[in-house]
Design a protein around this motif. Structure first.
Motif, PDB file in Angstrom:
ATOM      1  N   CYS A  91       0.840  -1.213   0.000  1.00 18.60           N
ATOM      2  CA  CYS A  91       0.000   0.000   0.000  1.00 18.60           C
ATOM      3  C   CYS A  91       0.871   1.258   0.000  1.00 18.60           C
ATOM      4  N   LYS A  94       2.171   1.702  -3.505  1.00 21.58           N
ATOM      5  CA  LYS A  94       1.136   2.279  -4.377  1.00 21.58           C
ATOM      6  C   LYS A  94       1.047   3.790  -4.194  1.00 21.58           C
ATOM      7  N   HIS A  98       2.033   6.387  -7.173  1.00 23.02           N
ATOM      8  CA  HIS A  98       1.056   7.280  -7.785  1.00 23.02           C
ATOM      9  C   HIS A  98       1.445   8.745  -7.608  1.00 23.02           C
ATOM     10  N   CYS A 129       1.185  -7.550  -9.150  1.00 26.46           N
ATOM     11  CA  CYS A 129       1.668  -6.178  -8.914  1.00 26.46           C
ATOM     12  C   CYS A 129       0.926  -5.200  -9.830  1.00 26.46           C
ATOM     13  N   TYR A 132      -2.610  -4.811  -8.426  1.00 29.56           N
ATOM     14  CA  TYR A 132      -2.668  -4.096  -7.159  1.00 29.56           C
ATOM     15  C   TYR A 132      -2.295  -2.619  -7.331  1.00 29.56           C
ATOM     16  N   LEU A 133      -1.274  -2.363  -8.142  1.00 25.86           N
ATOM     17  CA  LEU A 133      -0.790  -0.986  -8.316  1.00 25.86           C
ATOM     18  C   LEU A 133      -1.560  -0.225  -9.397  1.00 25.86           C
ATOM     19  N   GLU A 134      -2.512  -0.906 -10.037  1.00 25.85           N
ATOM     20  CA  GLU A 134      -3.363  -0.306 -11.081  1.00 25.85           C
ATOM     21  C   GLU A 134      -2.533   0.268 -12.231  1.00 25.85           C
TER      22      GLU A 134
END
Ligand code: GTP
Length: 168
Positions: A91, A94, A98, A129, A132-134
């Motif tokens: 998290c 991420k 971002h 990955c 989850y990390l978009e």
């Protein structure tokens, strides 16, 4: 005589993800140094695919992460190292990723992700990955994710080759 093209790469990722180990592995044997937690940043050089790379190995420790953005402007590519065995901190990865992607100075920079530490059991796969990390939503720059083991060097050449093919 012949001057090789130069490329400045910024290497970022959380502390302990393996950035310094990746870079040590890419350097010629005679220049290797011991890997210790990075304070601030280190500058390292190596050649691949006929390109001279200068890598800024940024510290991933929380108190130094605010330094990263000052180096985006001068970079021609970004390496983002993910410790895929560290599910607890995914998290935080991420959040930091971002912030990087939304920074104006990183726009359009080719971005390579090493899904590192794949030798450790129960790691996230590169596909996990991405989910989850978009990363599938990232369409404003070329990016690529490759599994790696920085201790053995597995995956590192593939990653660096990808960068050399995407420099503008
Ligand atoms: P900071 O300098 O604190 O930002 O850390 P860093 O991202 O540079 O990490 P570093 O290269 O110092 O590696 C942290 C630890 O992870 C070291 O003990 C490395 O030996 C280990 N390590 C790095 N890559 C791998 C890998 O692929 N597999 C395993 N098992 N360990 C790794």
């Amino acid at each position: 005589g012949f001057i090789k093209p130069q490329c400045k790469v910024l290497c970022v990722g959380l502390d302990n993800s393996g950035k310094s180990t990746v870079i040590q592995h890419l350097k010629p044997t005679s220049h290797k140094t011991e890997v210790t937690p990075t304070v601030g940043f280190n500058v390292e050089q190596f050649s691949r695919s006929n390109i001279n790379f200068t890598v800024f190995d940024m510290s991933g420790a929380g108190k130094y992460r605010s330094l990263w953005e000052h180096y985006y402007k001068d970079a021609q590519a970004i390496i983002f190292v993910i410790d895929c065995s560290d599910k607890l901190r995914m998290c935080v990865v991420k959040e930091e990723l971002h912030a990087l992607l939304n920074h104006k100075d990183t726009k359009s920079l080719p971005t390579l992700f090493f899904a590192n530490k794949i030798d450790i059991s129960d790691h996230l796969t590169p596909v996990e990955c991405v989910q989850y990390l978009e990363l599938d939503g990232v369409k404003d720059r070329p990016w690529h994710i490759t599994p790696s083991n920085a201790l053995t060097g597995y995956g590192l050449d593939e990653g660096v080759n990808w960068i050399s093919e995407h420099l503008t």
